[in-house]
Design a protein around this motif. Structure first.
Motif, PDB file in Angstrom:
ATOM      1  N   LEU A  10     -31.308  -9.355  18.422  1.00 12.57           N
ATOM      2  CA  LEU A  10     -32.099 -10.576  18.573  1.00 12.57           C
ATOM      3  C   LEU A  10     -33.137 -10.714  17.461  1.00 12.57           C
ATOM      4  CD1 LEU A  10     -32.549 -10.741  22.438  1.00 12.57           C
ATOM      5  CD2 LEU A  10     -30.998 -12.083  21.001  1.00 12.57           C
ATOM      6  N   ASP A  11     -33.745  -9.621  17.044  1.00  8.16           N
ATOM      7  CA  ASP A  11     -34.708  -9.674  15.930  1.00  8.16           C
ATOM      8  C   ASP A  11     -34.034 -10.177  14.665  1.00  8.16           C
ATOM      9  OD1 ASP A  11     -36.786  -8.779  17.490  1.00  8.16           O
ATOM     10  OD2 ASP A  11     -36.673  -6.699  16.789  1.00  8.16           O
ATOM     11  N   GLU A  12     -32.817  -9.693  14.407  1.00  4.10           N
ATOM     12  CA  GLU A  12     -32.055 -10.140  13.238  1.00  4.10           C
ATOM     13  C   GLU A  12     -31.774 -11.644  13.315  1.00  4.10           C
ATOM     14  OE1 GLU A  12     -27.453  -9.667  12.054  1.00  4.10           O
ATOM     15  OE2 GLU A  12     -28.519  -7.770  12.317  1.00  4.10           O
ATOM     16  N   MET A  14     -33.461 -13.892  15.079  1.00  3.96           N
ATOM     17  CA  MET A  14     -34.721 -14.645  15.042  1.00  3.96           C
ATOM     18  C   MET A  14     -35.288 -14.742  13.635  1.00  3.96           C
ATOM     19  SD  MET A  14     -36.734 -13.571  18.456  1.00  3.96           S
ATOM     20  CE  MET A  14     -35.775 -13.082  19.858  1.00  3.96           C
ATOM     21  N   LYS A  15     -34.971 -13.778  12.774  1.00  4.29           N
ATOM     22  CA  LYS A  15     -35.422 -13.853  11.389  1.00  4.29           C
ATOM     23  C   LYS A  15     -34.764 -15.032  10.681  1.00  4.29           C
ATOM     24  CE  LYS A  15     -36.527  -9.007  10.725  1.00  4.29           C
ATOM     25  NZ  LYS A  15     -36.130  -7.740  10.094  1.00  4.29           N
ATOM     26  N   LYS A  16     -33.509 -15.316  11.030  1.00  3.16           N
ATOM     27  CA  LYS A  16     -32.789 -16.439  10.416  1.00  3.16           C
ATOM     28  C   LYS A  16     -33.333 -17.769  10.915  1.00  3.16           C
ATOM     29  CE  LYS A  16     -28.545 -13.834   9.823  1.00  3.16           C
ATOM     30  NZ  LYS A  16     -27.153 -13.672  10.223  1.00  3.16           N
ATOM     31  N   ASP A  17     -33.523 -17.886  12.232  1.00  3.24           N
ATOM     32  CA  ASP A  17     -34.071 -19.110  12.828  1.00  3.24           C
ATOM     33  C   ASP A  17     -34.669 -18.757  14.186  1.00  3.24           C
ATOM     34  OD1 ASP A  17     -34.703 -21.582  13.862  1.00  3.24           O
ATOM     35  OD2 ASP A  17     -32.790 -22.504  13.355  1.00  3.24           O
ATOM     36  N   PRO A  18     -35.998 -18.728  14.280  1.00  2.00           N
ATOM     37  CA  PRO A  18     -36.631 -18.307  15.531  1.00  2.00           C
ATOM     38  C   PRO A  18     -36.507 -19.324  16.671  1.00  2.00           C
ATOM     39  CG  PRO A  18     -38.286 -18.952  13.940  1.00  2.00           C
ATOM     40  CD  PRO A  18     -36.961 -18.997  13.232  1.00  2.00           C
ATOM     41  N   PHE A  19     -36.023 -20.519  16.394  1.00  2.00           N
ATOM     42  CA  PHE A  19     -35.944 -21.547  17.418  1.00  2.00           C
ATOM     43  C   PHE A  19     -34.525 -21.836  17.894  1.00  2.00           C
ATOM     44  CE2 PHE A  19     -39.692 -22.413  14.821  1.00  2.00           C
ATOM     45  CZ  PHE A  19     -40.665 -22.308  15.794  1.00  2.00           C
ATOM     46  N   TYR A  20     -33.521 -21.336  17.182  1.00  2.00           N
ATOM     47  CA  TYR A  20     -32.124 -21.657  17.497  1.00  2.00           C
ATOM     48  C   TYR A  20     -31.258 -20.434  17.212  1.00  2.00           C
ATOM     49  CZ  TYR A  20     -27.858 -24.567  17.456  1.00  2.00           C
ATOM     50  OH  TYR A  20     -26.635 -25.129  17.725  1.00  2.00           O
ATOM     51  N   ILE A  21     -30.786 -19.781  18.268  1.00  2.00           N
ATOM     52  CA  ILE A  21     -30.010 -18.550  18.132  1.00  2.00           C
ATOM     53  C   ILE A  21     -28.588 -18.793  18.634  1.00  2.00           C
ATOM     54  CG2 ILE A  21     -29.779 -16.161  18.902  1.00  2.00           C
ATOM     55  CD1 ILE A  21     -32.867 -16.192  19.289  1.00  2.00           C
ATOM     56  N   ILE A  22     -27.609 -18.415  17.819  1.00  2.00           N
ATOM     57  CA  ILE A  22     -26.207 -18.528  18.211  1.00  2.00           C
ATOM     58  C   ILE A  22     -25.589 -17.139  18.159  1.00  2.00           C
ATOM     59  CG2 ILE A  22     -23.946 -19.462  17.632  1.00  2.00           C
ATOM     60  CD1 ILE A  22     -25.368 -21.831  16.351  1.00  2.00           C
ATOM     61  N   CYS A  23     -24.931 -16.755  19.238  1.00  2.00           N
ATOM     62  CA  CYS A  23     -24.216 -15.487  19.306  1.00  2.00           C
ATOM     63  C   CYS A  23     -22.729 -15.798  19.429  1.00  2.00           C
ATOM     64  CB  CYS A  23     -24.693 -14.686  20.511  1.00  2.00           C
ATOM     65  SG  CYS A  23     -23.765 -13.172  20.776  1.00  2.00           S
ATOM     66  N   THR A  24     -21.937 -15.300  18.497  1.00  2.00           N
ATOM     67  CA  THR A  24     -20.506 -15.607  18.500  1.00  2.00           C
ATOM     68  C   THR A  24     -19.673 -14.436  19.026  1.00  2.00           C
ATOM     69  OG1 THR A  24     -20.160 -14.789  16.260  1.00  2.00           O
ATOM     70  CG2 THR A  24     -20.764 -17.116  16.478  1.00  2.00           C
ATOM     71  N   TYR A  25     -18.498 -14.779  19.497  1.00  2.00           N
ATOM     72  CA  TYR A  25     -17.541 -13.794  19.976  1.00  2.00           C
ATOM     73  C   TYR A  25     -17.146 -12.853  18.834  1.00  2.00           C
ATOM     74  CZ  TYR A  25     -13.420 -11.853  22.272  1.00  2.00           C
ATOM     75  OH  TYR A  25     -12.503 -11.002  22.813  1.00  2.00           O
ATOM     76  N   PHE A  26     -16.911 -13.418  17.664  1.00  2.00           N
ATOM     77  CA  PHE A  26     -16.547 -12.631  16.482  1.00  2.00           C
ATOM     78  C   PHE A  26     -17.606 -11.575  16.179  1.00  2.00           C
ATOM     79  CE2 PHE A  26     -16.776 -11.853  11.923  1.00  2.00           C
ATOM     80  CZ  PHE A  26     -15.474 -11.449  11.637  1.00  2.00           C
ATOM     81  N   ASP A  27     -18.858 -11.982  16.258  1.00  2.00           N
ATOM     82  CA  ASP A  27     -19.973 -11.084  15.970  1.00  2.00           C
ATOM     83  C   ASP A  27     -19.969  -9.882  16.915  1.00  2.00           C
ATOM     84  OD1 ASP A  27     -22.166 -10.360  14.465  1.00  2.00           O
ATOM     85  OD2 ASP A  27     -23.583 -11.508  15.670  1.00  2.00           O
ATOM     86  N   MET A  28     -19.728 -10.124  18.180  1.00  2.00           N
ATOM     87  CA  MET A  28     -19.770  -9.037  19.164  1.00  2.00           C
ATOM     88  C   MET A  28     -18.515  -8.165  19.128  1.00  2.00           C
ATOM     89  SD  MET A  28     -22.632  -9.026  20.784  1.00  2.00           S
ATOM     90  CE  MET A  28     -23.358  -9.366  19.209  1.00  2.00           C
ATOM     91  N   LYS A  49     -33.821 -11.403  28.679  1.00  2.00           N
ATOM     92  CA  LYS A  49     -34.828 -11.191  27.636  1.00  2.00           C
ATOM     93  C   LYS A  49     -35.242 -12.510  26.987  1.00  2.00           C
ATOM     94  CE  LYS A  49     -35.835  -8.449  23.557  1.00  2.00           C
ATOM     95  NZ  LYS A  49     -37.076  -7.877  24.065  1.00  2.00           N
ATOM     96  N   LEU A  50     -34.251 -13.331  26.636  1.00  2.00           N
ATOM     97  CA  LEU A  50     -34.550 -14.602  25.971  1.00  2.00           C
ATOM     98  C   LEU A  50     -35.298 -15.569  26.895  1.00  2.00           C
ATOM     99  CD1 LEU A  50     -31.229 -15.026  23.994  1.00  2.00           C
ATOM    100  CD2 LEU A  50     -33.512 -14.737  23.006  1.00  2.00           C
ATOM    101  N   GLU A  51     -34.912 -15.632  28.152  1.00  2.00           N
ATOM    102  CA  GLU A  51     -35.615 -16.510  29.086  1.00  2.00           C
ATOM    103  C   GLU A  51     -37.062 -16.057  29.276  1.00  2.00           C
ATOM    104  OE1 GLU A  51     -33.071 -16.647  32.536  1.00  2.00           O
ATOM    105  OE2 GLU A  51     -31.973 -18.373  31.729  1.00  2.00           O
ATOM    106  N   ASN A  52     -37.292 -14.749  29.294  1.00  2.00           N
ATOM    107  CA  ASN A  52     -38.659 -14.235  29.387  1.00  2.00           C
ATOM    108  C   ASN A  52     -39.475 -14.559  28.141  1.00  2.00           C
ATOM    109  OD1 ASN A  52     -38.272 -13.168  31.946  1.00  2.00           O
ATOM    110  ND2 ASN A  52     -37.695 -11.154  31.183  1.00  2.00           N
ATOM    111  N   MET A  53     -38.798 -14.793  27.027  1.00  2.00           N
ATOM    112  CA  MET A  53     -39.474 -15.147  25.773  1.00  2.00           C
ATOM    113  C   MET A  53     -39.625 -16.663  25.617  1.00  2.00           C
ATOM    114  SD  MET A  53     -37.517 -12.389  23.342  1.00  2.00           S
ATOM    115  CE  MET A  53     -38.250 -12.955  21.814  1.00  2.00           C
ATOM    116  N   GLY A  54     -39.185 -17.436  26.607  1.00  2.00           N
ATOM    117  CA  GLY A  54     -39.365 -18.887  26.569  1.00  2.00           C
ATOM    118  C   GLY A  54     -38.178 -19.666  26.025  1.00  2.00           C
TER     119      GLY A  54
END
Length: 83
Positions: A10-12, A14-28, A49-54
Motif C-alpha cells: 500500500l505504501d508503494e 500511495m507513493k504513485k497516487d495517494p488518492f486513487y489506488i488500483i490493485c490488479t490481479y496480474f500484480d498479485m 486497513k484502507l477503510e480505517n485510513m478513510g
C-alpha cells in the motif's frame, strides 16, 4: 500473508497516487506470486486497513465515481480505493 507485506504494498501504491489506488490481479498473481487463498486474505486485510485510513474500497464489477466520471472496477482489477 503478513501485515508488513500489506503495508509495503500500500505504501508503494500511495507513493504513485495517494488518492486513487488500483490493485490488479496480474500484480498479485504474477508479480507477488500469491495463491487464490492468499489473495482473498490480502483483499480482506487491505479493505479493513484502507477503510480505517478513510478510503472507500470498490471490488470487481462495482460502480464508482472519480473526478466526476462514472467508472466500473474492471475484471482484471481486484479493487479500487479512493480517498
Amino acid at each position: 500473508m503478513t501485515t508488513q507485506f500489506i503495508d509495503q504494498y500500500l505504501d508503494e501504491k500511495m507513493k504513485k497516487d495517494p488518492f486513487y489506488i488500483i490493485c490488479t490481479y496480474f500484480d498479485m498473481r504474477v508479480r507477488h506470486n500469491l495463491t487464490e487463498q492468499e489473495i482473498f486474505e490480502f483483499l480482506n486485510l487491505c479493505k479493513n486497513k484502507l477503510e480505517n485510513m478513510g478510503y472507500k474500497v470498490y471490488f470487481k464489477g462495482s460502480k464508482y465515481t472519480y473526478n466526476n466520471s462514472a467508472k466500473i472496477v474492471k475484471d482484471n482489477e481486484l479493487f479500487v480505493a479512493i480517498k
